[in-house]
Design an enzyme around this catalytic site. Structure first.
Site, PDB file in Angstrom:
ATOM      1  CG  ASP A 126      -2.324  -2.548  -0.303  1.00 21.63           C
ATOM      2  OD1 ASP A 126      -3.436  -2.107  -0.663  1.00 21.63           O
ATOM      3  OD2 ASP A 126      -1.751  -3.488  -0.883  1.00 21.63           O
ATOM      4  NE  ARG A 128      -3.913  -2.955  -3.482  1.00 21.94           N
ATOM      5  CZ  ARG A 128      -2.980  -3.546  -4.211  1.00 21.94           C
ATOM      6  NH1 ARG A 128      -3.202  -3.775  -5.497  1.00 21.94           N
ATOM      7  NH2 ARG A 128      -1.830  -3.907  -3.658  1.00 21.94           N
TER       8      ARG A 128
END
Length: 205
Positions: A126, A128
């Protein structure tokens, strides 16, 4: 991070009328949006969601993920309450971009799960970043959220930027035969709080 407010307009939707606020991250060039309804600058915790862009789920009705269902559910919940904020963040594919997301889907079609596919492409599970949320919320006068999420990483990220998460509101939507393994992997490998329905299914489904 230099995130600046650009403009705001009304946005009528099937759920009700929101105000759409446009922001520009001057470092990355990415454009982010906040949708608001009601008085959110009164100091009380605001029902809110951080929603990362998902073209396939949000606009193309994909059943491979739960993103579109969560977007609709969050907007409906805000409209029902008459007050809230949704930050729509341009972080397609958990931060790897649309074309790499399609590459990851191709690997998943061959048997990899969503985390394995990212790693095989050389990305993190991930990627982000939520740093842009603090200046966006500050511009809107919001310092405390009742956050609609199943992802504890979002809670930690906001708190690290001095945004209070007064409550985590579960947002479990859209389970189907096409995304069951995906959601199980998010629970088992990414720590998403999806309840006993998904726990332990990553290896068996």
């Amino acid at each position: 991070m230099s995130v600046v407010f650009v403009a705001a307009s009304k946005l009528p939707t099937p759920f009700g009328e929101f105000t759409m606020h446009g922001f520009l991250d001057e470092e990355s060039g990415k454009e982010h949006v906040a949708l608001t309804m009601g008085d959110i600058a009164d100091g009380a915790p605001v029902l809110g969601r951080l929603h990362s862009e998902c073209l396939t789920g949000d606009a193309l009705f994909s059943l491979r993920c739960d993103c579109g269902f969560q977007l609709e559910g969050a907007l409906a919940a805000i409209a029902e309450e008459g007050r809230g904020v949704l930050l729509y963040l341009r972080q397609e594919g958990r931060g790897i971009g649309l074309l790499n997301k399609i590459r990851a889907y191709e690997l998943q079609d061959g048997g990899a799960d969503t985390v394995e596919a990212n790693l095989q492409l050389g990305f993190g599970a991930d990627q982000r970043d939520y740093a842009m949320c603090q200046p966006m919320l500050a511009h809107l006068g919001v310092s405390s959220l009742r956050l609609m999420t199943n992802n504890p990483r979002k809670v930690k990220a906001l708190e690290s930027y001095a945004v209070t998460v007064a409550e985590r509101v579960p947002l479990q939507k859209g389970l189907n035969k096409h995304n069951r393994r995906y959601l199980a992997t998010k629970a088992g490998k990414l720590g998403h709080m999806l309840g006993s329905l998904h726990q332990g299914e990553a290896e068996t489904t």
